[in-house]
Design an enzyme around this catalytic site. Structure first.
Site, PDB file in Angstrom:
ATOM      1  N   THR A  59      10.443  -0.262  -8.417  1.00 11.15           N
ATOM      2  CA  THR A  59       9.491   0.106  -7.316  1.00 11.15           C
ATOM      3  C   THR A  59       8.563  -0.868  -6.905  1.00 11.15           C
ATOM      4  O   THR A  59       8.307  -0.906  -5.700  1.00 11.15           O
ATOM      5  CB  THR A  59       8.422   1.490  -8.040  1.00 11.15           C
ATOM      6  OG1 THR A  59       9.509   2.549  -8.327  1.00 11.15           O
ATOM      7  CG2 THR A  59       7.746   2.026  -6.778  1.00 11.15           C
ATOM      8  N   GLU A  60       8.007  -1.769  -7.805  1.00 15.86           N
ATOM      9  CA  GLU A  60       7.164  -2.892  -7.184  1.00 15.86           C
ATOM     10  C   GLU A  60       7.846  -3.850  -6.658  1.00 15.86           C
ATOM     11  O   GLU A  60       7.184  -4.402  -5.450  1.00 15.86           O
ATOM     12  CB  GLU A  60       6.425  -3.386  -8.530  1.00 15.86           C
ATOM     13  CG  GLU A  60       5.450  -2.469  -9.277  1.00 15.86           C
ATOM     14  CD  GLU A  60       4.101  -2.272  -8.524  1.00 15.86           C
ATOM     15  OE1 GLU A  60       3.952  -2.873  -7.432  1.00 15.86           O
ATOM     16  OE2 GLU A  60       3.124  -1.469  -8.862  1.00 15.86           O
TER      17      GLU A  60
END
Length: 194
Positions: A59-60
């Site tokens: 996600t990051e």
């Protein structure tokens, strides 16, 4: 390579060149695989779930060790040097230091500090959250927006102790619903769902 003449809105002819580059079909899995052993190592050290940390990295940064955000946050786990990076460094090494971007671009350093920061929040800010699933929702949200913003979403003020007391009266499902509804930033509301 494909070339195609086009007339622009200014009636000037230009040549549009399109290049097609075939991508490796499993490129995301390959990138993720590069960091799995380090993630496992630090998850064991900090008693964290490997799948959760891999999902967080996905996600990051989509497993890009040179990722940089507008914050600015750096590396795989997108640490901001003067906030989460500094807190993590102090937790991991016992020294009050803000790591620079070059330090954070190193995947091993980044994973060590990112996982350390998650553990630090579990042992400090959210240590009194009784339900482990609720604690997980808190630390994931706080990783993105900070513990005080999580508290604000729960009790309307940046009082972590009051928030933890309230969290302990809620089921994990109720907490999840409240976080998705009341976290101050859409990015974090989306983040916890991812």
């Amino acid at each position: 390579v494909a070339k195609e003449p086009k007339i622009g809105s200014d009636n000037v002819e230009r040549l549009v060149v399109k290049v097609r580059i075939p991508m490796v079909p499993d490129h995301l899995q390959r990138r993720a695989g590069r960091y799995l052993s380090d993630v496992k190592k630090f998850c064991k050290t900090y008693d964290l779930d490997v799948a959760m940390v891999m999902a967080l990295i996905h996600t990051e940064s989509y497993f890009n060790p040179k990722a940089k955000s507008h914050a600015p946050a750096f590396g795989l786990m997108q640490l901001v040097p003067k906030s989460g990076g500094r807190e993590a460094y102090k937790f991991v090494f016992g020294k009050d230091k803000s790591p620079n971007r070059y330090y954070l671009y190193n995947p091993i350093n980044n994973i060590q500090l990112g996982t350390g920061y998650l553990r630090k929040m579990r042992l400090n800010e959210f240590k009194n959250v009784k339900n482990s699933q609720s604690a997980l929702y808190c630390i994931i949200s706080a990783y993105n927006t900070g513990p005080s913003n999580v508290a604000k979403a729960i009790v309307g003020k940046r009082d972590i102790k009051a928030a933890v007391d309230k969290i302990n009266t809620m089921t994990p499902e109720e907490l999840y619903t409240k976080l998705i509804r009341d976290l101050p930033y859409a990015e974090t509301r989306d983040y916890i769902q991812k």
